[in-house]
Enzyme design. Sequence first.
Site, PDB file in Angstrom:
ATOM      1  N   LYS A  77       0.841  -1.200   0.000  1.00 28.38           N
ATOM      2  CA  LYS A  77       0.000   0.000   0.000  1.00 28.38           C
ATOM      3  C   LYS A  77       0.879   1.255   0.000  1.00 28.38           C
ATOM      4  CE  LYS A  77      -0.378   0.011   5.037  1.00 28.38           C
ATOM      5  NZ  LYS A  77      -1.274   0.075   6.214  1.00 28.38           N
ATOM      6  N   ARG A 106      -9.300   0.116  16.009  1.00 27.77           N
ATOM      7  CA  ARG A 106      -9.279   0.868  14.762  1.00 27.77           C
ATOM      8  C   ARG A 106     -10.357   0.283  13.838  1.00 27.77           C
ATOM      9  NH1 ARG A 106      -3.546   1.398  11.717  1.00 27.77           N
ATOM     10  NH2 ARG A 106      -4.014  -0.781  11.208  1.00 27.77           N
ATOM     11  N   TYR A 112      16.552  29.456   8.106  1.00 26.58           N
ATOM     12  CA  TYR A 112      15.374  30.108   8.673  1.00 26.58           C
ATOM     13  C   TYR A 112      15.338  29.930  10.188  1.00 26.58           C
ATOM     14  CZ  TYR A 112      13.345  30.578   3.994  1.00 26.58           C
ATOM     15  OH  TYR A 112      13.105  30.914   2.682  1.00 26.58           O
ATOM     16  N   MET A 115      12.454  24.487   1.977  1.00 27.23           N
ATOM     17  CA  MET A 115      11.582  23.781   1.045  1.00 27.23           C
ATOM     18  C   MET A 115      12.369  22.961   0.030  1.00 27.23           C
ATOM     19  SD  MET A 115       8.653  25.277  -1.532  1.00 27.23           S
ATOM     20  CE  MET A 115       7.573  25.807  -0.204  1.00 27.23           C
TER      21      MET A 115
END
Length: 362
Positions: free
Chosen positions: A34, A129, A251, A306
């Site tokens: 998956k 779940r 940053y 980024m």
Amino acid sequence: MRPILATVSLHALRHNIAAVRKFAPRSKVMAVVKANGYGHGLINVAHGLGSADGFAVLGINEAIDLRDAGFQQTILLLEGVFCEQELNIASNFALNIVVHSLQQLVMLEGATLARPIHIHLKMNTGMNRLGFKPEAFISAYERLKACKNVADITLMTHFATADDELGIEKPLNMFKQVTHELNSPVSLANSATILRHSNAHADWVRPGIMLYGATPVGNVAAADYDLMPAMQLTSEIIGVQEIQAGETVGYGSRFTATKATRVGIVACGYADGYPRHAGLVSGNQNDGAPIAVAGKLTSTLGRVSMDMLFCDLTNIPEANIGSSVELWGKQVPVDAVAAASDTVGYELLCAVAPRVPMKVVD
């Protein structure tokens, strides 16, 4: 071209599924592919794991893609189907489905299908779940046995604590107490259960993360289980800065140099799937995450941007623009980067962005 690249090794995938069979030699293997093969590419990993007895996926589109690619093994939909139309598709493509709720059971009873479907009936043994509570499980089983749309039934559950000290004794005993008189195949073991609890291997095992060469068990390295990383995420140094004590990087100025420091800028950032907070989770601005430059281990510096991140080249004088970088893979375990990011290897592998080119090697 921007130098970042994810390389997927079919050899490693074959090695890892062979390791599964060594741990669980009497069980069939349902390879969990998956999430786009845990970020490695669904069809890529299916080829590498082609010796599996079955594949487990999340969505029906993934199952159809596997069938269209020629894979004839058992294919299991881990969350079952979400509407009657999907039931018909599952029947037409000979897919197995998990039944975990009364709504799914009723849908199956009322459907008109081309052929019966193989069912995996799920018990909730404490994960809370998906799955029928133990007291409702036998009733669900009997209704499925009586349903014309059901070919056969496999019994399954999923353990919440197979990877830690709590283990699986309580939920396994609960499962056995409810199902001991039922004559159906059983599927219990995820990766952690395969590695730690041989008494729960049963008829089918469902390896996931171990197939990709990462560990499901905290504080135990994948290599200790003879697993090989199936993905190597690499890039290059695209810039170098020389900074002095007191100067900062990135940053938020989350790294302040305490001495003259040579800083490498790497073409990889959080938009590529690398965690933004890598190396900063403890609050210590100098922790960093492991990274390899020119074949030598060092650490990241400051906050990931980024499209770029920083690393320490002070003790790698030969490194310069164009030098190779491994973000994770053969030298830097993905689990080590995950630990420095307060997450798990699963998340990092699944998060590799579509913009990162992927190459498959044998």
